[in-house]
Design a protein around this motif. Structure first.
Motif, PDB file in Angstrom:
ATOM      1  N   MET A 218      18.024 -35.674   8.488  1.00  0.00           N
ATOM      2  CA  MET A 218      19.259 -36.053   7.811  1.00  0.00           C
ATOM      3  C   MET A 218      19.452 -35.180   6.577  1.00  0.00           C
ATOM      4  O   MET A 218      18.512 -34.897   5.839  1.00  0.00           O
ATOM      5  N   ALA A 219      20.683 -34.730   6.363  1.00  0.00           N
ATOM      6  CA  ALA A 219      20.986 -33.875   5.218  1.00  0.00           C
ATOM      7  C   ALA A 219      20.774 -34.628   3.915  1.00  0.00           C
ATOM      8  O   ALA A 219      20.949 -35.853   3.837  1.00  0.00           O
ATOM      9  N   ASN A 220      20.377 -33.896   2.903  1.00  0.00           N
ATOM     10  CA  ASN A 220      20.227 -34.477   1.578  1.00  0.00           C
ATOM     11  C   ASN A 220      21.615 -34.854   1.055  1.00  0.00           C
ATOM     12  O   ASN A 220      22.525 -34.028   1.031  1.00  0.00           O
ATOM     13  N   ARG A 221      21.767 -36.087   0.606  1.00  0.00           N
ATOM     14  CA  ARG A 221      23.079 -36.590   0.197  1.00  0.00           C
ATOM     15  C   ARG A 221      23.254 -36.384  -1.312  1.00  0.00           C
ATOM     16  O   ARG A 221      22.455 -36.878  -2.103  1.00  0.00           O
ATOM     17  N   VAL A 222      24.324 -35.687  -1.670  1.00  0.00           N
ATOM     18  CA  VAL A 222      24.531 -35.241  -3.044  1.00  0.00           C
ATOM     19  C   VAL A 222      25.752 -35.908  -3.660  1.00  0.00           C
ATOM     20  O   VAL A 222      26.808 -36.016  -3.020  1.00  0.00           O
ATOM     21  N   GLY A 223      25.590 -36.312  -4.918  1.00  0.00           N
ATOM     22  CA  GLY A 223      26.714 -36.771  -5.718  1.00  0.00           C
ATOM     23  C   GLY A 223      26.905 -35.809  -6.876  1.00  0.00           C
ATOM     24  O   GLY A 223      25.944 -35.473  -7.569  1.00  0.00           O
ATOM     25  N   ILE A 224      28.112 -35.335  -7.075  1.00  0.00           N
ATOM     26  CA  ILE A 224      28.398 -34.383  -8.154  1.00  0.00           C
ATOM     27  C   ILE A 224      29.136 -35.102  -9.274  1.00  0.00           C
ATOM     28  O   ILE A 224      30.220 -35.658  -9.075  1.00  0.00           O
ATOM     29  N   ILE A 225      28.529 -35.083 -10.458  1.00  0.00           N
ATOM     30  CA  ILE A 225      29.110 -35.744 -11.626  1.00  0.00           C
ATOM     31  C   ILE A 225      29.709 -34.665 -12.519  1.00  0.00           C
ATOM     32  O   ILE A 225      28.995 -33.901 -13.164  1.00  0.00           O
ATOM     33  N   GLY A 226      31.032 -34.613 -12.528  1.00  0.00           N
ATOM     34  CA  GLY A 226      31.756 -33.559 -13.223  1.00  0.00           C
ATOM     35  C   GLY A 226      32.267 -32.575 -12.190  1.00  0.00           C
ATOM     36  O   GLY A 226      31.630 -31.558 -11.915  1.00  0.00           O
ATOM     37  N   TYR A 227      33.425 -32.882 -11.603  1.00  0.00           N
ATOM     38  CA  TYR A 227      33.933 -32.082 -10.491  1.00  0.00           C
ATOM     39  C   TYR A 227      35.052 -31.152 -10.962  1.00  0.00           C
ATOM     40  O   TYR A 227      36.122 -31.088 -10.382  1.00  0.00           O
ATOM     41  N   GLY A 228      34.751 -30.446 -12.078  1.00  0.00           N
ATOM     42  CA  GLY A 228      35.663 -29.411 -12.550  1.00  0.00           C
ATOM     43  C   GLY A 228      35.237 -28.071 -11.991  1.00  0.00           C
ATOM     44  O   GLY A 228      34.719 -27.985 -10.874  1.00  0.00           O
ATOM     45  N   LYS A 229      35.415 -27.009 -12.785  1.00  0.00           N
ATOM     46  CA  LYS A 229      35.101 -25.660 -12.316  1.00  0.00           C
ATOM     47  C   LYS A 229      33.646 -25.540 -11.885  1.00  0.00           C
ATOM     48  O   LYS A 229      33.350 -25.078 -10.775  1.00  0.00           O
ATOM     49  N   MET A 230      32.708 -25.955 -12.764  1.00  0.00           N
ATOM     50  CA  MET A 230      31.298 -25.797 -12.437  1.00  0.00           C
ATOM     51  C   MET A 230      30.884 -26.705 -11.291  1.00  0.00           C
ATOM     52  O   MET A 230      30.096 -26.314 -10.423  1.00  0.00           O
ATOM     53  N   GLY A 231      31.393 -27.927 -11.270  1.00  0.00           N
ATOM     54  CA  GLY A 231      31.052 -28.839 -10.185  1.00  0.00           C
ATOM     55  C   GLY A 231      31.458 -28.285  -8.834  1.00  0.00           C
ATOM     56  O   GLY A 231      30.731 -28.409  -7.837  1.00  0.00           O
ATOM     57  N   ARG A 232      32.618 -27.658  -8.782  1.00  0.00           N
ATOM     58  CA  ARG A 232      33.108 -27.092  -7.530  1.00  0.00           C
ATOM     59  C   ARG A 232      32.289 -25.856  -7.128  1.00  0.00           C
ATOM     60  O   ARG A 232      32.035 -25.623  -5.936  1.00  0.00           O
ATOM     61  N   ILE A 233      31.885 -25.052  -8.121  1.00  0.00           N
ATOM     62  CA  ILE A 233      31.031 -23.901  -7.826  1.00  0.00           C
ATOM     63  C   ILE A 233      29.708 -24.372  -7.230  1.00  0.00           C
ATOM     64  O   ILE A 233      29.219 -23.824  -6.229  1.00  0.00           O
ATOM     65  N   ARG A 234      29.126 -25.397  -7.844  1.00  0.00           N
ATOM     66  CA  ARG A 234      27.855 -25.925  -7.329  1.00  0.00           C
ATOM     67  C   ARG A 234      28.033 -26.530  -5.942  1.00  0.00           C
ATOM     68  O   ARG A 234      27.164 -26.369  -5.062  1.00  0.00           O
ATOM     69  N   ALA A 235      29.124 -27.238  -5.723  1.00  0.00           N
ATOM     70  CA  ALA A 235      29.367 -27.845  -4.416  1.00  0.00           C
ATOM     71  C   ALA A 235      29.459 -26.787  -3.329  1.00  0.00           C
ATOM     72  O   ALA A 235      28.876 -26.937  -2.245  1.00  0.00           O
ATOM     73  N   GLU A 236      30.185 -25.700  -3.610  1.00  0.00           N
ATOM     74  CA  GLU A 236      30.346 -24.639  -2.620  1.00  0.00           C
ATOM     75  C   GLU A 236      29.010 -23.967  -2.305  1.00  0.00           C
ATOM     76  O   GLU A 236      28.705 -23.663  -1.141  1.00  0.00           O
ATOM     77  N   ALA A 237      28.188 -23.743  -3.346  1.00  0.00           N
ATOM     78  CA  ALA A 237      26.880 -23.121  -3.124  1.00  0.00           C
ATOM     79  C   ALA A 237      25.980 -24.020  -2.281  1.00  0.00           C
ATOM     80  O   ALA A 237      25.254 -23.542  -1.400  1.00  0.00           O
ATOM     81  N   LEU A 238      26.026 -25.310  -2.517  1.00  0.00           N
ATOM     82  CA  LEU A 238      25.216 -26.251  -1.728  1.00  0.00           C
ATOM     83  C   LEU A 238      25.706 -26.317  -0.284  1.00  0.00           C
ATOM     84  O   LEU A 238      24.909 -26.433   0.656  1.00  0.00           O
ATOM     85  N   ARG A 239      27.010 -26.239  -0.097  1.00  0.00           N
ATOM     86  CA  ARG A 239      27.552 -26.235   1.272  1.00  0.00           C
ATOM     87  C   ARG A 239      27.078 -24.999   2.027  1.00  0.00           C
ATOM     88  O   ARG A 239      26.727 -25.072   3.202  1.00  0.00           O
ATOM     89  N   LYS A 240      27.072 -23.852   1.350  1.00  0.00           N
ATOM     90  CA  LYS A 240      26.598 -22.626   1.989  1.00  0.00           C
ATOM     91  C   LYS A 240      25.129 -22.735   2.378  1.00  0.00           C
ATOM     92  O   LYS A 240      24.714 -22.231   3.418  1.00  0.00           O
ATOM     93  N   ASP A 241      24.334 -23.380   1.523  1.00  0.00           N
ATOM     94  CA  ASP A 241      22.913 -23.541   1.824  1.00  0.00           C
ATOM     95  C   ASP A 241      22.710 -24.350   3.099  1.00  0.00           C
ATOM     96  O   ASP A 241      21.782 -24.086   3.871  1.00  0.00           O
ATOM     97  N   GLY A 242      23.550 -25.346   3.295  1.00  0.00           N
ATOM     98  CA  GLY A 242      23.551 -26.076   4.559  1.00  0.00           C
ATOM     99  C   GLY A 242      22.614 -27.259   4.679  1.00  0.00           C
ATOM    100  O   GLY A 242      22.614 -27.947   5.706  1.00  0.00           O
TER     101      GLY A 242
END
Length: 347
Positions: free
Chosen positions: A1-25
């Motif tokens: 099962m994929a690691n389930r992530v919650g992002i606190i602060g979904y502005g510019k940096m939050g979105r950058i981190r989200a995209e990088a985690l999505r790429k990691d898979g």
């Protein structure tokens, strides 16, 4: 099962981190929170920070908040049994980092800090060469990191000391200080610094920091300038060794404001001039892969149990200790200057 992530602060940096985690898979972003409620999120939107921290469906929390919220949110998430990735600065001072480390010690979760510059390709190559010993030991380093801001800066939380904890030193300078310690493999115990705000005149928010530092054990000396009155963005890290030099100018970013990321390398010769322009090799890094590398490093720790090497709480403590000393040094110099002026006035 994929690691389930919650992002606190979904502005510019939050979105950058989200995209990088999505790429990691290896992760799934299951919930996000931001003070400005996101309307384009493809997952659940939480009503508060606490809702994500206490969400039983969340394994890992990514903290991308204003500086003053980093420490309490990290501690709360660790105590709730979450892995935590947190942006810099970890806290406002070294004592607060020790509070975080106490919570980390009581947890069996992963904690990593976003000292992103360690993951830039130019920095990685520079570090490899220094560590190889081929160029001898580091003699000295010089770092300049500056940007231009405008009046809109005064309207953000970064211009409020109670939320930011400081000015350009906390905002950008922390990265250069971290790189000094990373590249040199050392800290600094002799410091002389000027912390000033001559242009923007925001109470408690410095716009320039000049520092000279030395590690008495290794003998490494550094010159440091962090500024928000550069008027054009600039990044420059220079490392001079016994047998040559490595100079990283520019930093590849999505905005392109720091120019090309170019690492210049040269070995000296035995007869002066020790090196010439023709001796230099230049490596240009066209793509910024730092966010992806950082996400991979974090997820290796979370999913594979590998140790965090870049962005540990100990490294965070070391850089915050250095920042404390820079601020304290400026206060001490200010008191000395005031006392000298008082004595002159009494003559």
């Amino acid at each position: 099962m994929a690691n389930r992530v919650g992002i606190i602060g979904y502005g510019k940096m939050g979105r950058i981190r989200a995209e990088a985690l999505r790429k990691d898979g290896r992760s799934e972003i299951v919930v996000v929170y931001d003070i400005d409620t996101p309307t384009d999120a493809t997952c659940r939107v939480a009503p508060s920070i606490e809702a994500i921290v206490n969400d039983p469906e969340v394994d890992t929390v990514v903290v991308c908040l204003p500086n003053h919220l980093n420490r309490p949110t990290t501690i709360a998430a660790l105590k709730a049994g979450k892995n935590v990735f947190c942006e810099k600065p970890p806290a406002f001072n070294a004592a607060e980092v020790r509070e975080i480390m106490a919570a980390e010690a009581e947890s069996d979760r992963v904690l990593m800090y976003g000292f992103n510059h360690r993951h830039h390709a130019g920095v990685d190559k520079l570090k490899q060469i220094v560590d190889s010993g081929a160029y001898g030991r580091v003699l000295w380093m010089r770092g300049r990191y500056g940007k231009s801001v405008d009046g809109d800066y005064l309207k953000t939380w970064r211009a409020d000391r109670s939320k930011a904890g400081g000015g350009i030193l906390m905002d950008q300078g922390i990265h250069m200080l971290d790189l000094f310690q990373y590249i040199g493999g050392t800290s600094f115990d002799e410091i002389s610094a000027f912390v000033t705000s001559h242009y923007w005149n925001i109470p408690g928010i410095e716009d320039n920091v000049f520092a000279i530092m030395r590690d008495r054990t290794s003998g490494i000396e550094v010159s440091f300038h962090s500024t928000m009155t550069q008027w054009r963005h600039l990044f420059s890290l220079e490392v001079f060794t016994e047998r040559g030099y490595l100079v990283l100018n520019g930093l590849k970013t999505s905005s392109g404001t720091y120019g090309e990321e170019v690492l210049t390398i040269a070995k000296n010769r035995s007869v002066a001039p020790a090196a010439s322009w023709a001796d230099e090799e230049k490596l240009t890094y066209e793509v910024d892969t730092s966010w992806d590398k950082e996400a991979e490093h974090f997820m290796d720790a979370v999913t594979l149990g590998l140790p965090v090497r870049l962005g540990t709480s100990q490294q965070a403590l070391e850089v915050m200790t250095l920042i404390d000393r820079i601020y304290e040094n400026e206060h001490a110099l200010g008191k000395e200057l005031h006392e000298n002026l008082r004595r002159v006035g009494q003559r």
